[in-house]
Write an enzyme that holds these catalytic residues in place. Structure first.
Site: not given
Length: 240
Positions: A26, A51, A53, A55, A85, A87, A158, A192
């Site tokens: 990540s 990966h 992320d 957000m 990912h 979010m 998760m 994750d």
């Protein structure tokens, strides 16, 4: 003789379709001022994918980066698999931008959409693989309908609440992983949150094959050793 040939053929097919262990650091845990250099360092250490992320400050409280950063990274890393990912509160809104940025897989949270099937199709039509994530309090069976319609390439379980790093690994989430693995032996299953050398045995035994690891890999002075060790443990379980 024909029966023997058939048995060998079935076994060979099962081996070919067995999920392979892949380790995806990540990069949110890396020095974001040197995002490309850090990403390359992790790939050179034996990572299989990155990966990323995303957000939005709505679905989760934190705010990170979006398509422009991903596009810049893609320009410097042509062949690396980017697992996004997402979010975000409106995952449908960002599919086109993320695809244009060069992402390979778009992993949305099932809790963030009222139309998972339509979103899966939208992602596929944009040329990306479909990942579906479930938060700790979400029943894993909500993804089954979409897997059965062959709309899902990967399930993300998760093992912490999404949105913050440094949380403790939730071992009780492993029942979700083993449930999906028993129903879908060839499915890619990602975990994750809080995954590292101390928790990898639980993850491996449950049947996960795509391992997201943040601090345990990124902040380790010898990331190659950590990646190799985790991969060995997971591969051993997958091959058992």
């Amino acid at each position: 003789y024909l029966q023997t040939c058939l048995i060998h053929f079935i076994k060979r097919n099962q081996m070919a379709n067995k999920p392979k262990c892949k380790i995806g650091p990540s990069i949110l845990n890396a020095d974001l001022a040197c995002l490309y250099e850090e990403s390359q360092r992790l790939m050179d250490a034996g990572a299989d994918y990155l990966h990323l992320d995303v957000m939005d400050g709505h679905f989760v409280p934190n705010l990170t980066f979006g398509a422009p950063v991903v596009k810049c990274l893609r320009n410097k890393m042509a062949d690396v698999f980017f697992d996004m990912h997402m979010m975000v509160a409106k995952p449908e809104q960002w599919v086109a931008d993320i695809a244009d940025a060069g992402a390979d897989q778009y992993t949305f949270h099932i809790e963030a959409t009222e139309s998972p099937g339509a979103l899966c199709r939208q992602i596929r039509e944009a040329g990306m693989k479909v990942g579906v994530g479930v938060k700790p309090n979400t029943d894993i069976n909500v993804v089954v309908e979409w897997i059965d319609q062959d709309l899902v390439d990967m399930v993300l379980v998760m093992t912490v609440e999404p949105g913050f790093g440094g949380q403790s690994f939730m071992q009780d989430m492993m029942s979700k992983v083993s449930h999906i693995r028993s129903k879908y032996p060839t499915m890619d299953i990602e975990v994750d949150g809080g995954v590292g050398p101390k928790t990898i045995e639980h993850v491996a035994k449950a049947g996960a094959n795509m391992i997201v690891s943040g601090t345990a890999v990124v902040k380790n002075p010898e990331p190659a050793k950590v990646i190799a060790s985790m991969k060995e443990i997971v591969t051993k379980e997958l091959d058992a």
